[in-house]
Design a protein around this motif. Structure first.
Motif, PDB file in Angstrom:
ATOM      1  N   GLU A   1     -67.627  67.311 -24.290  1.00 19.15           N
ATOM      2  CA  GLU A   1     -68.021  68.504 -26.114  1.00 19.15           C
ATOM      3  C   GLU A   1     -68.850  69.818 -25.300  1.00 19.15           C
ATOM      4  O   GLU A   1     -70.025  68.820 -25.205  1.00 19.15           O
ATOM      5  N   LYS A   2     -68.728  70.766 -25.656  1.00 17.55           N
ATOM      6  CA  LYS A   2     -70.317  71.171 -25.761  1.00 17.55           C
ATOM      7  C   LYS A   2     -70.316  71.830 -26.955  1.00 17.55           C
ATOM      8  O   LYS A   2     -69.684  72.484 -28.105  1.00 17.55           O
ATOM      9  N   ASP A   3     -71.342  72.150 -27.483  1.00 14.12           N
ATOM     10  CA  ASP A   3     -72.084  72.721 -28.735  1.00 14.12           C
ATOM     11  C   ASP A   3     -72.167  73.893 -28.114  1.00 14.12           C
ATOM     12  O   ASP A   3     -73.150  74.342 -27.326  1.00 14.12           O
ATOM     13  N   ILE A   4     -71.860  75.066 -28.773  1.00 11.82           N
ATOM     14  CA  ILE A   4     -72.779  76.833 -28.813  1.00 11.82           C
ATOM     15  C   ILE A   4     -72.884  76.980 -29.171  1.00 11.82           C
ATOM     16  O   ILE A   4     -74.147  78.223 -28.925  1.00 11.82           O
ATOM     17  N   THR A   5     -74.073  76.002 -30.177  1.00 12.37           N
ATOM     18  CA  THR A   5     -75.231  76.405 -30.834  1.00 12.37           C
ATOM     19  C   THR A   5     -76.407  76.360 -29.533  1.00 12.37           C
ATOM     20  O   THR A   5     -77.600  76.606 -29.548  1.00 12.37           O
ATOM     21  N   GLN A   6     -75.492  75.231 -28.955  1.00 11.40           N
ATOM     22  CA  GLN A   6     -77.127  74.988 -27.815  1.00 11.40           C
ATOM     23  C   GLN A   6     -76.913  75.907 -25.642  1.00 11.40           C
ATOM     24  O   GLN A   6     -77.746  75.413 -25.199  1.00 11.40           O
ATOM     25  N   ASP A   7     -75.742  76.727 -26.117  1.00  7.06           N
ATOM     26  CA  ASP A   7     -75.732  77.207 -24.957  1.00  7.06           C
ATOM     27  C   ASP A   7     -75.240  79.304 -25.948  1.00  7.06           C
ATOM     28  O   ASP A   7     -74.267  79.302 -25.789  1.00  7.06           O
ATOM     29  N   PRO A   8     -76.283  80.035 -25.389  1.00  8.80           N
ATOM     30  CA  PRO A   8     -75.936  81.480 -25.697  1.00  8.80           C
ATOM     31  C   PRO A   8     -74.742  81.878 -24.966  1.00  8.80           C
ATOM     32  O   PRO A   8     -73.850  82.567 -25.834  1.00  8.80           O
ATOM     33  N   ARG A   9     -74.344  81.678 -23.757  1.00  4.94           N
ATOM     34  CA  ARG A   9     -73.079  82.727 -23.399  1.00  4.94           C
ATOM     35  C   ARG A   9     -72.077  82.306 -23.589  1.00  4.94           C
ATOM     36  O   ARG A   9     -71.583  82.305 -24.325  1.00  4.94           O
ATOM     37  N   LEU A  10     -71.699  80.524 -24.156  1.00  5.14           N
ATOM     38  CA  LEU A  10     -70.733  80.603 -24.937  1.00  5.14           C
ATOM     39  C   LEU A  10     -70.834  80.592 -26.134  1.00  5.14           C
ATOM     40  O   LEU A  10     -69.959  80.626 -26.622  1.00  5.14           O
ATOM     41  N   HIS A  11     -71.666  80.726 -27.041  1.00  3.29           N
ATOM     42  CA  HIS A  11     -72.192  81.472 -28.175  1.00  3.29           C
ATOM     43  C   HIS A  11     -71.181  83.196 -28.019  1.00  3.29           C
ATOM     44  O   HIS A  11     -70.819  83.169 -29.296  1.00  3.29           O
ATOM     45  N   ASP A  12     -71.669  82.975 -27.164  1.00  2.78           N
ATOM     46  CA  ASP A  12     -71.923  85.012 -27.632  1.00  2.78           C
ATOM     47  C   ASP A  12     -70.049  85.230 -26.568  1.00  2.78           C
ATOM     48  O   ASP A  12     -69.013  85.949 -27.794  1.00  2.78           O
ATOM     49  N   GLN A  13     -69.260  83.980 -26.863  1.00  6.12           N
ATOM     50  CA  GLN A  13     -67.829  84.082 -25.790  1.00  6.12           C
ATOM     51  C   GLN A  13     -66.839  84.034 -27.147  1.00  6.12           C
ATOM     52  O   GLN A  13     -66.083  83.926 -27.720  1.00  6.12           O
ATOM     53  N   TYR A  14     -67.491  82.437 -27.303  1.00  6.70           N
ATOM     54  CA  TYR A  14     -66.412  81.632 -28.895  1.00  6.70           C
ATOM     55  C   TYR A  14     -66.774  81.773 -30.130  1.00  6.70           C
ATOM     56  O   TYR A  14     -66.409  81.358 -30.554  1.00  6.70           O
ATOM     57  N   TRP A  15     -67.980  82.579 -30.089  1.00  7.60           N
ATOM     58  CA  TRP A  15     -68.719  82.046 -32.314  1.00  7.60           C
ATOM     59  C   TRP A  15     -67.309  82.459 -33.262  1.00  7.60           C
ATOM     60  O   TRP A  15     -67.722  81.647 -33.959  1.00  7.60           O
ATOM     61  N   GLU A  16     -66.594  83.524 -32.624  1.00  6.69           N
ATOM     62  CA  GLU A  16     -65.526  82.956 -33.882  1.00  6.69           C
ATOM     63  C   GLU A  16     -64.432  83.094 -33.748  1.00  6.69           C
ATOM     64  O   GLU A  16     -63.484  83.297 -34.757  1.00  6.69           O
ATOM     65  N   GLN A  17     -64.090  82.188 -33.000  1.00  5.56           N
ATOM     66  CA  GLN A  17     -63.057  81.098 -32.322  1.00  5.56           C
ATOM     67  C   GLN A  17     -63.063  80.385 -32.720  1.00  5.56           C
ATOM     68  O   GLN A  17     -62.082  79.161 -32.604  1.00  5.56           O
ATOM     69  N   ILE A  18     -64.121  79.302 -32.360  1.00 10.06           N
ATOM     70  CA  ILE A  18     -64.704  77.478 -32.597  1.00 10.06           C
ATOM     71  C   ILE A  18     -63.413  76.850 -33.469  1.00 10.06           C
ATOM     72  O   ILE A  18     -63.663  77.608 -35.054  1.00 10.06           O
ATOM     73  N   PRO A  19     -63.405  75.271 -33.356  1.00 14.40           N
ATOM     74  CA  PRO A  19     -63.069  75.253 -32.181  1.00 14.40           C
ATOM     75  C   PRO A  19     -62.649  75.561 -31.354  1.00 14.40           C
ATOM     76  O   PRO A  19     -61.251  75.918 -31.181  1.00 14.40           O
ATOM     77  N   VAL A  20     -62.973  75.491 -29.324  1.00 14.79           N
ATOM     78  CA  VAL A  20     -62.015  75.715 -28.088  1.00 14.79           C
ATOM     79  C   VAL A  20     -62.041  74.947 -27.584  1.00 14.79           C
ATOM     80  O   VAL A  20     -62.577  74.299 -27.495  1.00 14.79           O
ATOM     81  N   VAL A  21     -60.804  74.631 -26.795  1.00 14.35           N
ATOM     82  CA  VAL A  21     -59.943  73.601 -26.085  1.00 14.35           C
ATOM     83  C   VAL A  21     -59.810  74.438 -24.951  1.00 14.35           C
ATOM     84  O   VAL A  21     -59.312  75.583 -25.317  1.00 14.35           O
ATOM     85  N   LEU A  22     -60.490  74.235 -23.648  1.00 15.20           N
ATOM     86  CA  LEU A  22     -60.102  74.883 -22.960  1.00 15.20           C
ATOM     87  C   LEU A  22     -59.538  73.763 -21.317  1.00 15.20           C
ATOM     88  O   LEU A  22     -59.976  72.138 -22.173  1.00 15.20           O
ATOM     89  N   VAL A  23     -58.613  73.868 -21.405  1.00 15.17           N
ATOM     90  CA  VAL A  23     -57.798  73.063 -20.172  1.00 15.17           C
ATOM     91  C   VAL A  23     -58.507  73.481 -18.525  1.00 15.17           C
ATOM     92  O   VAL A  23     -58.399  74.551 -18.724  1.00 15.17           O
ATOM     93  N   ASP A  24     -58.978  72.404 -18.014  1.00 17.70           N
ATOM     94  CA  ASP A  24     -59.379  73.070 -16.556  1.00 17.70           C
ATOM     95  C   ASP A  24     -60.480  73.889 -16.560  1.00 17.70           C
ATOM     96  O   ASP A  24     -60.192  74.999 -15.542  1.00 17.70           O
ATOM     97  N   GLY A  25     -60.755  74.431 -17.786  1.00 17.51           N
ATOM     98  CA  GLY A  25     -62.317  75.748 -17.469  1.00 17.51           C
ATOM     99  C   GLY A  25     -60.980  77.117 -18.495  1.00 17.51           C
ATOM    100  O   GLY A  25     -61.895  78.179 -17.937  1.00 17.51           O
ATOM    101  N   GLU A  26     -60.234  76.545 -18.941  1.00 14.84           N
ATOM    102  CA  GLU A  26     -59.184  77.719 -18.668  1.00 14.84           C
ATOM    103  C   GLU A  26     -58.423  77.888 -20.362  1.00 14.84           C
ATOM    104  O   GLU A  26     -58.085  76.664 -20.960  1.00 14.84           O
ATOM    105  N   GLN A  27     -58.971  79.215 -20.985  1.00 16.43           N
ATOM    106  CA  GLN A  27     -58.778  78.765 -23.023  1.00 16.43           C
ATOM    107  C   GLN A  27     -57.441  78.431 -23.025  1.00 16.43           C
ATOM    108  O   GLN A  27     -56.266  78.465 -23.195  1.00 16.43           O
ATOM    109  N   HIS A  28     -57.011  77.615 -23.705  1.00 18.86           N
ATOM    110  CA  HIS A  28     -55.808  76.140 -24.161  1.00 18.86           C
ATOM    111  C   HIS A  28     -55.745  76.868 -25.279  1.00 18.86           C
ATOM    112  O   HIS A  28     -54.351  77.551 -25.734  1.00 18.86           O
TER     113      HIS A  28
END
Length: 90
Positions: free
Chosen positions: A46-73
């Motif tokens: 589990e990764k919290d977008i409020t703790q990671d600026p890069r993830l926040h910038d990339q996914y803030w409009e889509q959460i929750p986001v599930v990645l499988v092996d690093g690729e967006q599922h």
């Protein structure tokens, strides 16, 4: 002497749930991720977008986001059967 051919080792799978605190869709997604990963013996994190600026910038409009092996599922709603099929591949 003939060469020995080996099948490549199965790649380790990893599911990543990107979420934020207080998100009911994230809670729903976690239930599905936990269930499917437990059934298939696949680790998840589990990764919290409020703790990671890069993830926040990339996914803030889509959460929750599930990645499988690093690729967006998927994002927003996690379909149990679709996740199971994605993890059963390989």
């Amino acid at each position: 002497m003939s060469p020995v051919f080996r099948r490549p080792a199965a790649r380790a799978r990893l599911v990543t749930l990107i979420r934020k605190p207080g998100c009911h869709l994230c809670d729903d997604a976690q239930v599905v991720v936990e269930k499917v990963c437990a059934e298939l013996g696949v680790p998840w994190e589990e990764k919290d977008i409020t703790q990671d600026p890069r993830l926040h910038d990339q996914y803030w409009e889509q959460i929750p986001v599930v990645l499988v092996d690093g690729e967006q599922h998927t994002f927003w709603r996690v379909n149990e059967d679709r996740l199971r099929k994605a993890l059963a591949k390989h």
